[in-house]
Design a protein around this motif. Structure first.
Motif, PDB file in Angstrom:
ATOM      1  N   GLY A   1       6.178  17.522  19.593  1.00 19.23           N
ATOM      2  CA  GLY A   1       5.898  16.311  18.837  1.00 19.23           C
ATOM      3  C   GLY A   1       7.137  15.634  18.297  1.00 19.23           C
ATOM      4  N   ARG A   2       6.934  14.398  17.839  1.00 17.39           N
ATOM      5  CA  ARG A   2       8.037  13.567  17.374  1.00 17.39           C
ATOM      6  C   ARG A   2       8.607  14.045  16.046  1.00 17.39           C
TER       7      ARG A   2
ATOM      8  N   VAL B   1      14.011   7.120  17.013  1.00 16.91           N
ATOM      9  CA  VAL B   1      13.733   5.825  17.643  1.00 16.91           C
ATOM     10  C   VAL B   1      12.294   5.796  18.161  1.00 16.91           C
ATOM     11  N   VAL B   2      11.877   6.880  18.816  1.00 18.76           N
ATOM     12  CA  VAL B   2      10.507   6.961  19.337  1.00 18.76           C
ATOM     13  C   VAL B   2       9.500   7.003  18.191  1.00 18.76           C
ATOM     14  N   LEU B   3       9.765   7.840  17.183  1.00 19.08           N
ATOM     15  CA  LEU B   3       8.852   7.975  16.046  1.00 19.08           C
ATOM     16  C   LEU B   3       8.694   6.659  15.298  1.00 19.08           C
ATOM     17  N   SER B   4       9.783   5.940  15.107  1.00 20.13           N
ATOM     18  CA  SER B   4       9.729   4.677  14.364  1.00 20.13           C
ATOM     19  C   SER B   4       8.895   3.636  15.093  1.00 20.13           C
ATOM     20  N   ASN B   5       9.101   3.522  16.404  1.00 23.33           N
ATOM     21  CA  ASN B   5       8.362   2.529  17.180  1.00 23.33           C
ATOM     22  C   ASN B   5       6.870   2.827  17.218  1.00 23.33           C
ATOM     23  N   GLU B   6       6.507   4.102  17.204  1.00 28.24           N
ATOM     24  CA  GLU B   6       5.097   4.477  17.297  1.00 28.24           C
ATOM     25  C   GLU B   6       4.402   4.532  15.942  1.00 28.24           C
ATOM     26  N   SER B   7       5.147   4.438  14.867  1.00 30.52           N
ATOM     27  CA  SER B   7       4.561   4.581  13.530  1.00 30.52           C
ATOM     28  C   SER B   7       4.005   3.280  12.973  1.00 30.52           C
ATOM     29  N   TYR B   8       4.487   2.140  13.468  1.00 29.54           N
ATOM     30  CA  TYR B   8       4.049   0.847  12.942  1.00 29.54           C
ATOM     31  C   TYR B   8       3.077   0.175  13.909  1.00 29.54           C
ATOM     32  N   PRO B   9       2.093  -0.555  13.378  1.00 29.21           N
ATOM     33  CA  PRO B   9       1.221  -1.355  14.248  1.00 29.21           C
ATOM     34  C   PRO B   9       1.998  -2.508  14.877  1.00 29.21           C
ATOM     35  N   THR B  10       1.471  -3.039  15.950  1.00 33.37           N
ATOM     36  CA  THR B  10       2.184  -4.047  16.740  1.00 33.37           C
ATOM     37  C   THR B  10       2.607  -5.254  15.916  1.00 33.37           C
ATOM     38  N   VAL B  11       1.733  -5.710  15.009  1.00 20.91           N
ATOM     39  CA  VAL B  11       1.999  -6.951  14.285  1.00 20.91           C
ATOM     40  C   VAL B  11       3.207  -6.859  13.362  1.00 20.91           C
ATOM     41  N   ILE B  12       3.610  -5.647  12.967  1.00 23.91           N
ATOM     42  CA  ILE B  12       4.780  -5.501  12.093  1.00 23.91           C
ATOM     43  C   ILE B  12       5.789  -4.498  12.663  1.00 23.91           C
ATOM     44  N   ARG B  13       5.640  -4.153  13.947  1.00 26.38           N
ATOM     45  CA  ARG B  13       6.525  -3.137  14.538  1.00 26.38           C
ATOM     46  C   ARG B  13       7.977  -3.609  14.535  1.00 26.38           C
TER      47      ARG B  13
ATOM     48  N   GLY C   1       0.823  -1.203   0.000  1.00 30.32           N
ATOM     49  CA  GLY C   1       0.000   0.000   0.000  1.00 30.32           C
ATOM     50  C   GLY C   1       0.853   1.248   0.000  1.00 30.32           C
ATOM     51  N   PHE C   2       0.402   2.286  -0.699  1.00 31.45           N
ATOM     52  CA  PHE C   2       1.211   3.501  -0.820  1.00 31.45           C
ATOM     53  C   PHE C   2       1.502   4.164   0.522  1.00 31.45           C
ATOM     54  N   PRO C   3       0.515   4.296   1.434  1.00 30.51           N
ATOM     55  CA  PRO C   3       0.829   4.937   2.726  1.00 30.51           C
ATOM     56  C   PRO C   3       1.923   4.201   3.496  1.00 30.51           C
ATOM     57  N   MET C   4       1.844   2.870   3.532  1.00 34.11           N
ATOM     58  CA  MET C   4       2.851   2.091   4.256  1.00 34.11           C
ATOM     59  C   MET C   4       4.199   2.141   3.544  1.00 34.11           C
ATOM     60  N   LEU C   5       4.176   2.130   2.215  1.00 32.92           N
ATOM     61  CA  LEU C   5       5.410   2.218   1.427  1.00 32.92           C
ATOM     62  C   LEU C   5       6.116   3.542   1.690  1.00 32.92           C
ATOM     63  N   LYS C   6       5.353   4.631   1.653  1.00 36.19           N
ATOM     64  CA  LYS C   6       5.936   5.959   1.903  1.00 36.19           C
ATOM     65  C   LYS C   6       6.520   6.045   3.307  1.00 36.19           C
ATOM     66  N   LYS C   7       5.771   5.546   4.285  1.00 33.69           N
ATOM     67  CA  LYS C   7       6.230   5.587   5.666  1.00 33.69           C
ATOM     68  C   LYS C   7       7.537   4.818   5.832  1.00 33.69           C
ATOM     69  N   SER C   8       7.592   3.604   5.305  1.00 35.36           N
ATOM     70  CA  SER C   8       8.764   2.751   5.489  1.00 35.36           C
ATOM     71  C   SER C   8       9.995   3.313   4.795  1.00 35.36           C
TER      72      SER C   8
END
Length: 538
Positions: free
Chosen positions: A358-359, A411-423, A297-304
């Motif tokens: 903010g982060r 480090v904080v932003l990265s951990n909070e940006s992904y859902p638990t199942v793929i964090r 998905g584009f949103p997840m691709l952009k984020k990663s």
């Protein structure tokens, strides 16, 4: 469930702080080992004597000599190095035609860190946290002693790779003591500056000792006492529970309770067994996520991609400046000390900004300011005023400090940006990009004689990363997501939201209409009544 059990036996008692000190304080030794090449790659004063020189013995050994640090290309050169400063460069003659070897050795070491991180994550899950972390400490101690007796640079590079692997394995498993800590104190414990303290100690040790062999042997000796923690620190309670090793988990709970002066809850065994059953059920029924899921998905691709670029840039810039500090003007030992000690001053401002603005803005702001420092260094060099070389050192140190602040925010932003199942997958991919940046970092200040090139590279990376940070969703104050929301689920959620708004609007309109009718009815009744009353009175 386990969180409540840990809280009941003491989540921040004497046992927890003992565990933190026995394990996490070893990060200071690991940081010493990680940046050892910052000193090992220092180029001491050296003099070149052509073999046809007849009066070598009477040649002046000072910087005014025409033989001082001159690579003789017309005849074979015999090089003599300053005796007071013994580094890897002087040991293996890594100047002139061998200059490329120094950054290569450092890159090989950082490659070992990458491999160690990959091995450590898998080993910690399969064999346990305790075995993984203490094996890394043991091998780190052994390899540091052996590397001091390297007979050539190839042997030295091979053992630096192995040492890097131990460091990478240790750093992945360092979350192990946090699994004994309650949620209220994890952030504080994670932020204790053990790593920076090690860098300060390296600056002082290299200034006092000035011998790469003794420093390596010293690292091996100093890290070995941490092995005694094997007899005190237990295996992770959480890991044992998920592996259905209930009896061992109960023994550890009893140990923690005795040490903290508390009691184990009566339902502790039931909770441990329930956790084990849930883990078994999850492994049988739940979807197995892979690294591909962080790009769907584009949103997840952009984020990663954005997060990974920022990690790559922070690592390349931070380690590039650290390994290149020997090229700065001024005293190497003082520069190294200042670069390390000033990082301590950024801890509280960074924490404050993370909570207040903010982060993403904290991360982006630090990246843009670091880029501005690099651009300032370019402007100073463009003026070509040699007297301002100390200013270049100053802005370089500032860029290093700001990059460290950005990395802490990231480090904080990265951990909070992904859902638990793929964090863990998202964090692992970003960390891998950081290791690749670390492999390339030693070459930043080795790209020819033009000193502007490193700052151009770093400025471009930092500006690009700052823009990527601004493109991220702000996570301050938001609850952590647990599941990935598919496009269909997102559209359905939006439809439900629109439908809810429409229903509310319709209900509101209906209510308004009803109120209007009641008002009109009341008005008519009132008017009729008033007219009748008036008629009666007349």
């Amino acid at each position: 469930m386990l969180e409540e059990i840990i809280e009941s036996v003491g989540s921040s008692g004497k046992f927890q702080w003992m565990t933190v000190m026995l394990i996490m304080s070893c990060k200071s030794v690991m940081s010493l080992s990680m940046l050892m090449m910052a000193y090992g790659g220092l180029v001491p004063d050296w003099w070149c004597y052509p073999e046809d020189e007849k009066s070598v013995s009477v040649a002046p050994l000072n910087s005014s000599s025409h033989y001082y640090q001159v690579c003789n290309e017309t005849s074979v050169c015999s090089r003599n190095y300053e005796a007071d400063t013994k580094t890897v460069v002087s040991k293996f003659d890594l100047v002139c035609e061998n200059t490329w070897i120094k950054p290569t050795v450092t890159a090989v070491q950082m490659g070992g860190v990458l491999v160690g991180a990959l091995i450590g994550g898998q080993s910690g899950d399969v064999f346990g946290r305790k075995k993984t972390i203490y094996t890394a400490i043991l091998l780190h101690s052994i390899f540091n002693i052996i590397v001091a007796f390297s007979v050539n640079w190839q042997m030295f590079a091979a053992f630096r790779f192995l040492i890097g692997g131990c460091i990478g394995t240790f750093l992945v498993s360092v979350v192990y003591p946090l699994e004994f800590i309650g949620r209220k104190h994890r952030a504080v414990v994670s932020a204790i500056p053990f790593w920076t303290t090690g860098l300060i100690l390296l600056a002082l040790a290299s200034y006092l000792i000035r011998d790469w062999k003794i420093l390596h042997i010293g690292l091996g000796v100093v890290s070995s006492p941490y092995l005694l923690g094997w007899f005190v620190v237990p295996e992770s309670l959480r890991w044992l529970s998920t592996k259905d090793r209930i009896e061992e988990a109960k023994e550890i709970l009893d140990k923690i309770a005795r040490f903290n002066g508390t009691k184990v809850p009566e339902n502790a065994e039931d909770v441990l067994r329930k956790v084990a059953e849930m883990e078994k059920k999850k492994n049988r029924t739940e979807k197995k996520y892979t690294y591909l899921d962080i790009y769907k998905g584009f949103p997840m691709l952009k984020k990663s991609l954005c997060i990974q670029l920022i990690w790559f840039s922070c690592s390349t810039t931070s380690y590039g400046l650290s390994f290149g500090i020997s090229t700065f003007s001024g005293n190497f030992y003082l520069n190294f000390f200042l670069m390390s000690v000033t990082e301590l001053t950024t801890y509280f401002p960074t924490i404050y900004c993370l909570e207040k603005i903010g982060r993403r803005y904290t991360c982006a702001g630090a990246l843009f300011l670091a880029a501005a420092s690099c651009i300032t260094a370019l402007i100073i060099q463009a003026v070509n005023d040699v007297s301002k070389s100390s200013m270049i050192t100053g802005v370089s140190l500032l860029a290093k400090i700001l990059t460290g602040s950005a990395w802490a925010s990231l480090v904080v932003l990265s951990n909070e940006s992904y859902p638990t199942v793929i964090r863990s997958l998202g964090y692992g991919a970003a960390n891998t990009m950081a290791r690749i940046g670390g492999i390339l970092a030693p070459f930043i200040f080795s790209l020819g004689s033009n000193r502007m090139i490193p700052y151009i590279i770093m400025a471009v990376l930092l500006v690009s990363s700052g823009i990527c940070a601004l493109l991220q969703k702000e996570t301050r104050g938001l609850a952590l997501e647990d599941l990935i929301e598919t496009v269909a689920e997102e559209n359905e959620r939006k439809d439900r939201k629109k439908s809810s708004i429409y229903n509310i609007s319709s209900e509101s309109n209906g209510t308004i209409s009803q109120v209007g009718e009641q008002i009109n009815s009341l008005s008519q009744n009132t008017n009729t009544k008033s007219i009748n009353e008036i008629s009666t009175q007349m």
